[in-house]
Scaffold this motif. Structure first.
Motif, PDB file in Angstrom:
ATOM      1  N   ARG A 351       0.835  -1.266   0.106  1.00 17.06           N
ATOM      2  CA  ARG A 351      -0.068   0.146   0.077  1.00 17.06           C
ATOM      3  C   ARG A 351       0.851   1.094   0.058  1.00 17.06           C
ATOM      4  N   ASP A 803      -9.980  -4.009  -1.001  1.00  8.81           N
ATOM      5  CA  ASP A 803      -9.053  -4.433  -0.045  1.00  8.81           C
ATOM      6  C   ASP A 803      -9.442  -4.692   1.228  1.00  8.81           C
ATOM      7  N   ARG A 805      -8.285  -4.729   4.266  1.00  6.05           N
ATOM      8  CA  ARG A 805      -7.638  -4.004   5.559  1.00  6.05           C
ATOM      9  C   ARG A 805      -8.364  -2.919   5.834  1.00  6.05           C
ATOM     10  N   GLN A 807      -9.535   1.148   5.682  1.00  3.50           N
ATOM     11  CA  GLN A 807      -8.808   2.428   5.312  1.00  3.50           C
ATOM     12  C   GLN A 807      -8.671   3.001   4.261  1.00  3.50           C
TER      13      GLN A 807
END
Length: 839
Positions: A351, A803, A805, A807
């Motif tokens: 990222r 994604d 994850r 954020q």
């Protein structure tokens, strides 16, 4: 608020307007033989403290309509020489005291004394100049606020629009720290008109990431109209007006200067500005040079955000003359900004931010730490240049006066988007604009004030020098005559008027072929058009409409007032909304317009309440705004249900039109502890009720409920050579925004957050009490909260929306601390005993 009662009020006031027109015309006819007879007078007096009657040396006495000001001498005396005869609003200001405003009739040698009382509560500006003439805010039914130099100096901001984003009812949509556009009560872009010194700002406002081309260090005061202001400003003022007012010339007989230096820790921004000015014998001049630059900003989620650095240089100057016939000013400004714009691309594993290195963009490099910290502006970026020359004039014609403002602006925007040919601009726009604004003030009669006005512009935009074409070349001509009237009946003030706007709009066809050398698209003409693509066709249309406003203010006492206003706004569609058809570099959007659009019309009802005393200030303002033909941007979906993709890597949006309603208001309470709250609730009325659901019932990109609480302590410590000292702490609260337009993935909800800000500063004096320098230390987001502003465009810069994850998108700036040092210069050029301002 009952719409029927407000509309009934509109009819009642309109009848008063007709009556006022007849009275004013009768008065003008009776005095016609005196119109070109210039009479003059003088104004002098003394400014003292109300209780002790001790003189207030250094008090500022100003006449906004004449752009004149003087300072009281050591005995509290002031003097204006050779003023045109007439009635003027005079303002007297002294730090720590309540500002006094008074209408004074000047004819011959006029004497007017002023007594000022202590003011415990920090005072906001009380006079605005952006209406037909200088007006006291408390007597104007139009919802308007103003922030002064003290506010701008003691609040940390990254640009001039960000500086007002904490004002109740005002927000900003941002693309990084140096690009912001104002939002007033949930509406922005081409619905909010930005002015510079009363002249409309023209510089490709249709672009989401096109900021305001103004030197923030050169702005002294900002006036904000919250609501339709089409009556006096025409199209693009449907939601309100932001008037950026630069520093005014020196007082007569003064040589002034200012040296400012600033450093901000988050992005290493360092800036500076130097100003010099002089006024003597009715002549004045002023010049300013500013510069600021920064590397990429940072937060604890993204680290440093690639491609948010900037490098800006500004120059401005003015010349002016004041005489008994009025005044004339000639002004210029130059804005030059190298601005990087992020695209949000990241490596799918780490990222970390990546950068485009080839035209086909199949492989990207991870951006190095050294490049993230660099101040260099290279690769993909914008180069924005804006040149402005304008003149402001006021001519006294006997018992009438004529205000005439003329301007020319030249805007050049280049967006460099070709990594293998970095010197070739993708988007290359050249905009030339001529503006005119005429106001003829008829003689005042029995407190009736009547103004006839005409303003508009001629504009030509050339897009053919680039390789990317998101809009066509176009030209337009705006014409808007209006009448405005106001009248005082003791404690009651009424104001209103009517206007008719006409915009003649033409855009030109464009045909393109690949350039045989570079492979990029280029315009072709004549025989070369055989086999060419045609993204744009010829289009002509005249947009027109009627707008107006009517309102009342009633002052029960000097402390308590209520006001109500009804206004109809008008806005013609902009070039992107009508004709866009292409990828706009820096937005990640393929934009499509619609040439069947009709003008937007709004009807806004306002009601306000204000209580102002020495120890407490309370303000409440409520509004309801209904907009017909409301234009908004909506993401297109494919027939398979996913995003519609015309150009890979870019989302596809198309402008839509419908009906909207926005309701809300602002409330503030100041009892040595300032508190404010703002709310806007926006409903989409274009959807058939049978298909209305939670995904389409709201308007997109509306600010959430938010509030500010600030505790401020003022102090003087003359033994330590400190005056005007302050310490403050501030909480900025933003609620979650779940009332979003979810349809077609147009936007997403935003979690709430709270930011802790603080600051301290003051003026440091020499042995004789004269200020040597001002020092300000301010901090924003001191607890380094990770957050996303609902109106930040960077929130949607996310290449991997699935994604796990979380954020997603880019977060706003983390902790930022500013150090600002200012050295003022003030030299008296007058000889002892010399008086006056003009000869």
């Amino acid at each position: 608020m009952n719409p029927f009662l407000i509309r009934l009020l509109f009819v009642f006031i309109f009848s008063l307007l007709v009556r006022g027109l007849g009275i004013a015309q009768s008065e003008q006819d009776s005095k016609a033989r005196f119109i070109f007879k210039k009479s003059s007078g003088s104004l002098s007096g003394k400014v003292v403290e109300k209780n002790s009657h001790s003189p207030l040396a250094g008090a500022t006495i100003s006449i906004p309509d004449l752009k004149l000001g003087v300072l009281a001498d050591t005995a509290g005396n002031y003097h204006f020489n050779s003023l045109p005869s007439g009635t003027y609003l005079v303002q007297v200001h002294y730090v720590g005291f309540k500002t006094v405003t008074r209408n004074v009739y000047v004819n011959g040698s006029t004497v007017e004394d002023f007594e000022l009382s202590d003011n415990t509560i920090e005072e906001s500006p009380v006079v605005v100049t952006g209406l037909s003439k200088a007006t006291q805010i408390r007597r104007s039914p139009i919802p308007i606020v103003a922030v002064n130099h003290d506010y701008l100096s003691t609040n940390l901001s990254s640009n001039i629009i960000d500086a007002i984003s904490k004002v109740p009812g005002v927000n900003s949509v941002s693309t990084g720290p140096n690009v912001s556009k104002p939002i007033i009560r949930g509406l922005g872009f081409n619905r909010v008109l930005t002015l510079y010194d009363g002249v409309r700002q023209e510089g490709q406002q249709w672009g989401d990431e096109h900021g305001i081309e103004v030197d923030e260090y050169g702005i002294d005061k900002i006036e904000i109209v919250k609501g339709p202001a089409s009556l006096t400003y025409g199209s693009d003022a449907l939601a309100g007006v932001v008037n950026l007012i630069p520093y005014q010339p020196a007082s007569e007989g003064k040589f002034i200067g200012d040296i400012l230096a600033e450093y901000q820790t988050n992005n290493g921004m360092f800036g500076g500005s130097v100003m010099l000015g002089e006024a003597k014998n009715g002549f004045e001049w002023m010049a300013r040079l500013s510069h600021k630059q920064a590397t990429n900003y940072q937060n604890k989620i993204d680290g440093r955000v690639y491609n948010t650095a900037f490098n800006e240089t500004d120059l401005s100057g003015s010349l002016g003359v004041h005489r008994k016939w009025g005044y004339s000013h000639l002004n210029f400004s130059v804005f030059d900004d190298l601005q990087k714009i992020p695209d949000g691309s990241r490596d799918s594993v780490t990222r970390k931010f990546t950068k485009q290195i080839t035209e086909i963009d199949t492989v990207r490099e991870i951006v190095s730490d050294a490049e993230l910290k660099s101040y260099a502006i290279n690769g993909l970026h914008q180069h924005v240049q804006h040149y402005r020359v304008y003149t402001t004039n006021s001519f006294i014609l006997g018992s009438t006066s004529l205000d005439m403002n003329l301007g020319y602006q030249h805007s050049v925007r280049r967006e460099f988007s070709h990594p293998q040919m970095p010197e070739v601009p993708g988007l290359y726009l050249i905009l030339n604009t001529f503006t005119y604004d005429l106001k003829y003030h008829l003689p005042e009669f029995n407190l009736w004030n009547f103004t006839i006005g005409l303003n508009g512009l001629y504009q030509r935009n050339d897009v053919t020098k680039g390789t990317d074409f998101v809009i066509p070349s176009y030209n337009q001509f705006d014409l808007g005559p209006f009448v405005f009237i106001k009248k005082s009946f003791g404690k009651l003030d009424i104001a209103g008027g009517i206007r008719y706007d006409s915009r003649s709009f033409n855009n030109q066809e464009l045909r393109t072929k690949p350039n045989p050398v570079t492979g990029f698209d280029m315009p072709v003409y004549g025989a070369d058009t055989m086999g060419a693509s045609q993204p744009f066709f010829n289009y002509s249309h005249i947009f027109s409409g009627l707008s107006g406003s009517a309102g009342v203010t009633y002052n029960f006492t000097e402390k308590l007032s209520v006001k109500a206003n009804l206004a109809r706004g008008f806005r013609a569609p902009n070039i992107a909304e009508i004709s866009a058809n292409g990828v706009h570099p820096g937005t990640n959007i393929y934009q499509i317009g619609n040439n069947n659009f009709q003008p937007e019309f709004s009807v806004q009802e306002d009601i306000g309440f204000a209580y102002v005393s020495q120890y407490v200030v309370i303000n409440l303002s409520l509004f309801s705004n209904t907009i017909s033909n409301y234009i908004f941007n909506q993401r297109l979906r494919s027939s398979m249900g996913g995003d519609s993709i015309i150009v890979p890597g870019n989302q596809t949006f198309k402008f839509q039109q419908g009906k909207a309603n926005l309701q809300g208001g602002e409330a503030s309470l100041d009892i040595h502890f300032e508190n404010s709250i703002s709310a806007v609730y926006a409903s989409n009325k274009a959807v058939d009720p049978k298909f209305l659901n939670d995904s389409n019932r709201y308007l997109p990109f509306i600010p959430p409920l938010h509030g500010i609480s600030e505790l401020r302590y003022h102090f003087d410590s003359k033994s330590n050579h400190i005056v005007n000292g302050f310490v403050k702490i501030q909480l900025a609260y933003y609620a979650a925004q779940n009332r979003v337009y979810l349809a077609d993935n147009t936007e997403t909800p935003t979690p709430g957050y709270t930011l802790f800000n603080a600051g301290l500063g003051g003026a440091f004096t020499g042995k004789k009490g004269k200020i040597i320098f001002n020092l300000y230390i301010m901090g924003n987001n001191l607890f380094d909260v990770a957050y996303q502003d609902h109106l930040s465009r960077l929130k949607y810069f996310e290449p991997y929306p699935n994604d796990p994850r979380g954020q997603h998108g880019i977060y706003n700036m983390g902790r930022n601390i500013s150090f600002k040092l200012e050295f003022p210069l003030d030299v008296n050029l007058k000889k002892p005993g010399e008086k006056g301002n003009t000869e």
